[in-house]
Enzyme design. Structure first.
Site, short mmCIF file in Angstrom:
data_model
loop_
_atom_site.label_atom_id
_atom_site.label_comp_id
_atom_site.label_asym_id
_atom_site.label_seq_id
_atom_site.Cartn_x
_atom_site.Cartn_y
_atom_site.Cartn_z
N SER A 172 0.88 -1.18 0.00
CA SER A 172 0.00 0.00 0.00
C SER A 172 0.92 1.22 0.00
O SER A 172 1.36 1.67 1.05
CB SER A 172 -0.90 0.00 1.23
OG SER A 172 -1.65 -1.19 1.29
N LYS A 215 -6.59 2.28 -2.99
CA LYS A 215 -6.32 1.51 -1.77
C LYS A 215 -6.35 2.40 -0.51
O LYS A 215 -6.99 2.06 0.48
CB LYS A 215 -4.96 0.80 -1.89
CG LYS A 215 -4.45 0.15 -0.62
CD LYS A 215 -5.33 -0.97 -0.13
CE LYS A 215 -4.90 -1.42 1.26
NZ LYS A 215 -5.81 -2.38 1.86
N LYS A 272 -0.57 4.84 8.45
CA LYS A 272 0.12 5.22 7.20
C LYS A 272 -0.88 5.37 6.05
O LYS A 272 -0.85 6.34 5.30
CB LYS A 272 1.17 4.15 6.89
CG LYS A 272 1.93 4.30 5.63
CD LYS A 272 1.82 3.19 4.59
CE LYS A 272 1.33 1.87 4.94
NZ LYS A 272 1.20 0.89 3.86
#
Ligand code: NAD
Length: 318
Positions: free
Chosen positions: A97, A172, A241
């Site tokens: 990701s 994503k 994140k």
């Protein structure tokens, strides 16, 4: 004979993905900075490489499954990196990701050597990786996807081509921002209901029959929270994140992220309190802590919760 596939990053997700590639008949060459992670994958058909460059030299298709763009950039661009081993027929598939703009930069650098790139991040967690049922969001050239489709089909079952290079990574992090939001909001609702003296299992059942339901309420709460398991395999720091990247994307595009910013700060708070290595569903614990109640059901086992917590921390601290 099937292609040789390189795989860099054999952690919680990478390990079961490599197993599925082997099952599908690919020969896989792996690399990880943790020697013990590579040694744990001593399977027939798995070879170890000495560097990312070595992987790229041996394999026409290289997959990266690393924590974030920082590690992907280092793995591709360092003097011992993938870029030093590629040929004009090489393809890099970044399944981590990562951040859209970093991915586009890497794709341009690889193109200077004639190599091509796809971004193909996944959703479905460690269970999806184990079962080979990951949802894959692909960005990049359709022809390149066609060449790599069977490799992706070995690790996932729902492949969506969402646009040009970097599009998969954008989708994503936006998806995970939505997912983190429902995780937090369901936590708040269930902590309030528990404090009111209600049974959280019944409250969750009612929500799941009503308009407030989500993947968090239908799957994550019963599987990881009510029973105290907290063992999804996806950490607070990784979720932090991802939501951070979504908020950053909003800044780049001048799209207000009113809720996204708050969601990120809740995960940021969990990191600040030392929760980086905890399961991302543990976010409920930070709300419980303020309120003096626990959202747990009949199958709750404190011993199991502590054991899972310790195992998770150990696994991630390697
Ligand atoms: P992880 O930390 O378990 O595994 C990452 C692996 O990369 C580790 O084995 C680590 O040693 C290795 N690594 C780190 N830096 C490296 C480098 N420079 N060179 C080589 N190897 C290096 O993480 P994970 O949970 O497997 O997640 C991997 C990616 O997948 C992340 O981007 C994450 O956001 C994403 N993701 C995870 C899940 C999940 O449920 N865990 C679900 C969907 C997506």
């Amino acid at each position: 004979m099937k292609l040789k596939v390189g795989f860099i990053g054999v952690g919680a997700m990478g390990t079961p993905m490599v197993c599925n590639l082997i099952k599908a008949g690919y020969a896989v060459t792996i690399y990880d900075i943790r020697k013990e992670a590579m040694e744990a994958l001593a399977l027939e058909g798995v070879e170890q490489a000495s560097s990312p460059k070595d992987v790229a030299k041996q394999c026409p298709v290289v997959i990266t499954m690393l924590p974030s763009s920082a590690e992907v950039e280092a793995t591709v661009l360092s003097p011992d990196g993938v870029i030093e081993g590629v040929t004009p027929s090489s393809i890099l598939i970044d399944m981590s990701s990562s951040y859209t703009y970093s991915t586009r930069m890497l794709s341009k650098k690889l193109a200077e050597k004639g190599a091509r790139m796809l971004d193909a991040p996944v959703s479905g967690g460690v269970r999806g990786a184990r079962e080979g049922t990951l949802a894959i969001m692909v960005g990049g050239d359709e022809k390149v996807l066609k060449e790599c489709r069977s490799i992706l089909e070995a690790v996932g079952s729902k492949i969506t081509h969402v646009g040009n290079i970097g599009a998969g990574h954008a989708v994503k992090c936006l998806n995970n921002m939505c997912s983190a939001c429902t995780m937090i909001i369901t936590s708040e609702a269930l902590v309030a209901a528990t404090k009111l003296g209600l049974n959280p299992e019944l409250v969750l059942a009612a929500i799941n029959n009503s308009s407030g339901r989500s993947y968090s309420s239908e799957y994550k709460f019963p599987t990881f929270v009510l029973n105290g398991a907290f063992n999804s395999g996806f950490t607070v720091s990784l979720m932090n994140k991802d939501v951070g990247m979504a908020v950053r994307l909003g800044e780049e595009l001048h799209v207000p992220m009113f809720l996204g910013t708050i969601v990120q700060q809740v995960y940021n708070y969990a990191v600040a309190k030392g929760g980086s290595d905890m399961c991302h569903t543990s976010i409920v614990k930070f709300i419980e802590e303020c309120c003096g109640v626990k959202v747990r059901g009949q199958k709750y086992s404190k011993k199991k919760e502590v054991a899972n917590h310790d195992r998770h921390r150990k696994a991630d601290l390697h």
